[in-house]
Scaffold this motif. Structure first.
Motif, PDB file in Angstrom:
ATOM      1  N   ASP A  46       5.442  17.118  20.203  1.00 18.73           N
ATOM      2  CA  ASP A  46       6.447  17.592  21.151  1.00 18.73           C
ATOM      3  C   ASP A  46       7.478  18.386  20.366  1.00 18.73           C
ATOM      4  O   ASP A  46       8.294  17.815  19.644  1.00 18.73           O
ATOM      5  CB  ASP A  46       7.106  16.411  21.856  1.00 18.73           C
ATOM      6  N   ASP A  90      10.516  22.871  23.362  1.00 17.60           N
ATOM      7  CA  ASP A  90      10.128  23.851  24.367  1.00 17.60           C
ATOM      8  C   ASP A  90       8.622  24.074  24.412  1.00 17.60           C
ATOM      9  O   ASP A  90       8.113  24.800  25.268  1.00 17.60           O
ATOM     10  CB  ASP A  90      10.840  25.181  24.134  1.00 17.60           C
ATOM     11  N   GLU A  91       7.912  23.441  23.497  1.00 19.52           N
ATOM     12  CA  GLU A  91       6.462  23.610  23.433  1.00 19.52           C
ATOM     13  C   GLU A  91       5.799  22.280  23.078  1.00 19.52           C
ATOM     14  O   GLU A  91       6.297  21.543  22.234  1.00 19.52           O
ATOM     15  CB  GLU A  91       6.107  24.669  22.379  1.00 19.52           C
ATOM     16  N   GLN A  92       4.698  21.994  23.737  1.00 22.62           N
ATOM     17  CA  GLN A  92       3.852  20.852  23.393  1.00 22.62           C
ATOM     18  C   GLN A  92       2.609  21.427  22.718  1.00 22.62           C
ATOM     19  O   GLN A  92       2.000  22.367  23.241  1.00 22.62           O
ATOM     20  CB  GLN A  92       3.407  20.110  24.652  1.00 22.62           C
ATOM     21  N   ARG A 105       3.729  25.279  27.432  1.00 26.08           N
ATOM     22  CA  ARG A 105       5.164  25.546  27.612  1.00 26.08           C
ATOM     23  C   ARG A 105       5.597  25.049  28.975  1.00 26.08           C
ATOM     24  O   ARG A 105       4.831  25.081  29.925  1.00 26.08           O
ATOM     25  CB  ARG A 105       5.448  27.042  27.523  1.00 26.08           C
ATOM     26  N   LYS A 106       6.855  24.607  29.025  1.00 23.99           N
ATOM     27  CA  LYS A 106       7.404  24.140  30.300  1.00 23.99           C
ATOM     28  C   LYS A 106       7.720  25.335  31.188  1.00 23.99           C
ATOM     29  O   LYS A 106       8.286  26.320  30.742  1.00 23.99           O
ATOM     30  CB  LYS A 106       8.674  23.331  30.075  1.00 23.99           C
ATOM     31  N   GLU A 107       7.327  25.193  32.439  1.00 24.11           N
ATOM     32  CA  GLU A 107       7.678  26.186  33.442  1.00 24.11           C
ATOM     33  C   GLU A 107       8.491  25.509  34.520  1.00 24.11           C
ATOM     34  O   GLU A 107       8.946  24.387  34.349  1.00 24.11           O
ATOM     35  CB  GLU A 107       6.423  26.849  34.003  1.00 24.11           C
ATOM     36  N   GLU A 108       8.663  26.159  35.614  1.00 24.25           N
ATOM     37  CA  GLU A 108       9.461  25.654  36.724  1.00 24.25           C
ATOM     38  C   GLU A 108       9.091  24.216  37.069  1.00 24.25           C
ATOM     39  O   GLU A 108       7.923  23.866  37.159  1.00 24.25           O
ATOM     40  CB  GLU A 108       9.230  26.547  37.942  1.00 24.25           C
ATOM     41  N   GLY A 109      10.103  23.359  37.229  1.00 25.38           N
ATOM     42  CA  GLY A 109       9.861  21.963  37.578  1.00 25.38           C
ATOM     43  C   GLY A 109       9.330  21.145  36.414  1.00 25.38           C
ATOM     44  O   GLY A 109       8.726  20.104  36.608  1.00 25.38           O
ATOM     45  N   ASP A 110       9.541  21.599  35.194  1.00 22.73           N
ATOM     46  CA  ASP A 110       9.078  20.917  33.979  1.00 22.73           C
ATOM     47  C   ASP A 110       7.564  20.716  33.911  1.00 22.73           C
ATOM     48  O   ASP A 110       7.076  19.797  33.259  1.00 22.73           O
ATOM     49  CB  ASP A 110       9.791  19.572  33.798  1.00 22.73           C
ATOM     50  N   VAL A 111       6.825  21.552  34.590  1.00 20.04           N
ATOM     51  CA  VAL A 111       5.360  21.492  34.538  1.00 20.04           C
ATOM     52  C   VAL A 111       4.910  22.142  33.234  1.00 20.04           C
ATOM     53  O   VAL A 111       5.362  23.234  32.872  1.00 20.04           O
ATOM     54  CB  VAL A 111       4.748  22.238  35.742  1.00 20.04           C
ATOM     55  N   GLN A 112       4.040  21.460  32.495  1.00 17.68           N
ATOM     56  CA  GLN A 112       3.485  21.998  31.252  1.00 17.68           C
ATOM     57  C   GLN A 112       2.307  22.907  31.588  1.00 17.68           C
ATOM     58  O   GLN A 112       1.354  22.491  32.241  1.00 17.68           O
ATOM     59  CB  GLN A 112       3.018  20.860  30.345  1.00 17.68           C
TER      60      GLN A 112
END
Length: 156
Positions: A106, A109-111, A124-131
């Protein structure tokens, strides 16, 4: 011919196990001359040349050194794609479950999920913390060297 072969034969789960696009698609090692003829774009780096092949929802980058030797590949994703295996690895938890021995990092900003084949999956996280899966990088370094690199990034 090269572009059609890649699009028609690439399976992402085989790629994750084998470490390179050409191995997953049942091809020989890519040659720079074939890439020059068929790539959608190319650019020079300090260490060689990168050839990009564009597909629907993804692109493949083949990296070569200054002596025209194949180094490694990367795949960039721009949303959903129809590649076999994509749905199986579309999230970090799915990717970690798809291949035994996966290690997650982790980085805020990137997994990153590192696989035993030395392939890395980047989310990467996008809208709504979706990976969202944005990149797969084929084997460039050994598993141990990559694990050490990502561990060092965690200490920053």
């Amino acid at each position: 011919m090269l572009k059609q072969t890649i699009a028609g034969q690439l399976d992402l789960l085989r790629y994750l196990e084998r470490g390179a696009v050409h191995l997953a698609a049942g091809m020989s090692i890519p040659e720079q001359t074939a890439c020059e003829q068929e790539a959608d774009e190319q650019w020079r780096t300090g260490s060689g040349v990168v050839y990009t092949f564009d597909f629907d929802g993804w692109s493949l980058n083949l990296h070569f050194d200054l002596e025209k030797n194949f180094l490694h590949d990367t795949i960039d994703f721009f949303g959903h794609c129809d590649l076999p295996g994509f749905a199986d690895i579309a999230g970090p938890a799915r990717a970690a479950c798809a291949i035994e021995g996966a290690t997650g990092f982790d980085l805020g900003d990137e997994q990153v999920v590192l696989l035993p084949s030395s392939v890395t999956l980047h989310f990467r996280k996008e809208e709504g913390d979706v990976q969202v899966l944005t990149k797969i990088a084929g084997a460039l370094l050994s598993y141990g060297a990559l694990a050490d690199y990502y561990r060092s990034m965690l200490r920053r």
